[in-house]
Enzyme design. Structure first.
Site, mmCIF file in Angstrom:
data_model
loop_
_atom_site.group_PDB
_atom_site.id
_atom_site.type_symbol
_atom_site.label_atom_id
_atom_site.label_comp_id
_atom_site.label_asym_id
_atom_site.label_seq_id
_atom_site.Cartn_x
_atom_site.Cartn_y
_atom_site.Cartn_z
ATOM 1 N N LYS A 4 10.000 -18.798 24.818
ATOM 2 C CA LYS A 4 10.961 -17.690 24.897
ATOM 3 C C LYS A 4 10.800 -16.928 26.208
ATOM 4 O O LYS A 4 11.786 -16.686 26.920
ATOM 5 C CB LYS A 4 10.783 -16.733 23.717
ATOM 6 C CG LYS A 4 11.820 -15.626 23.678
ATOM 7 C CD LYS A 4 11.370 -14.442 22.849
ATOM 8 C CE LYS A 4 10.386 -13.587 23.614
ATOM 9 N NZ LYS A 4 10.059 -12.316 22.934
ATOM 10 N N ASP B 60 14.681 -15.259 20.434
ATOM 11 C CA ASP B 60 13.813 -14.260 19.817
ATOM 12 C C ASP B 60 14.229 -14.115 18.358
ATOM 13 O O ASP B 60 15.009 -14.917 17.839
ATOM 14 C CB ASP B 60 13.887 -12.935 20.578
ATOM 15 C CG ASP B 60 15.243 -12.249 20.433
ATOM 16 O OD1 ASP B 60 16.179 -12.850 19.852
ATOM 17 O OD2 ASP B 60 15.368 -11.103 20.899
#
Length: 212
Positions: A125, A143
């Site tokens: 991420k 996320d």
């Protein structure tokens, strides 16, 4: 999560709707360089962007670049960011990261997905966010908001953030991956809440597989 999926045409329509809802959607973290962006994203793990933005002005005034942070005392860094979650571990991570940047990359953040993930506290991420926001690449970072909203709406139906990333990379318009990342975050924060989504007030209600 839904097992039903939107068609490619419906996904493009949904992205168009989100783009009109959130025309100013962008990274909420405050930073002045790619290095500061990287540090901010590492600090934001399991913590709100708002909380990170409260500590980074003092943080970056004292340690504005890798050279400054590499020589910092970890305890002092911890005290500077103690209001955010996991501050001790994060302090250790960013100091070590700065040292690695100096040792291996001349103090510059590498624009490479695999190399970014060699730094402590940096996973898929964070690497995707840095490449997207800092280097202008088309990337989808997953996320909690992106994972929830994308699977709930019907963009994909995947059990993990990593598989969601792969699915969205395939299904979203290739030139709108980065924008879609921000749209989904903003929609998750404002409308498609985890516990009680505002389905009645949602502009995607006509498409969303969660409602149908």
């Amino acid at each position: 999560m839904t097992a039903r999926l939107l068609t490619d045409k419906e996904i493009t329509e949904a992205v168009d709707i989100l783009s009109r809802l959130y025309p100013g959607a962008e990274c909420a973290l405050h930073y002045g360089s790619v290095f500061q962006l990287l540090v901010s994203v590492v600090l934001s793990a399991q913590t709100t962007d708002v909380s990170v933005n409260k500590v980074t002005p003092v943080f970056f005034a004292r340690w504005p670049d890798a050279a400054a942070l590499a020589g910092a005392d970890v305890t002092e860094v911890s005290e500077t960011i103690r209001t955010i979650g996991m501050y001790r571990q994060k302090a250790s991570n960013v100091v070590r990261m700065a040292q690695m940047l100096l040792e291996d990359f001349g103090g510059e953040v590498p624009g490479d997905f695999e190399k970014l993930q060699t730094f402590p506290g940096v996973g898929r991420k964070t690497a995707n966010v840095v490449l997207s926001v800092g280097f202008g690449e088309q990337r989808i970072a997953v996320d909690t908001h992106v994972f929830r909203v994308a699977n709930r709406i019907g963009f994909c139906a995947e059990p993990t953030p990593e598989k969601t990333e792969f699915a969205l990379t395939e299904r979203l318009p290739k030139d709108r991956l980065s924008d879609s990342h921000h749209y989904l975050i903003w929609h998750g924060r404002r409308v498609c809440h985890a516990r009680k989504p505002d389905c009645e007030g949602c502009a995607l209600s006509g498409l969303c597989c969660f409602i149908r």
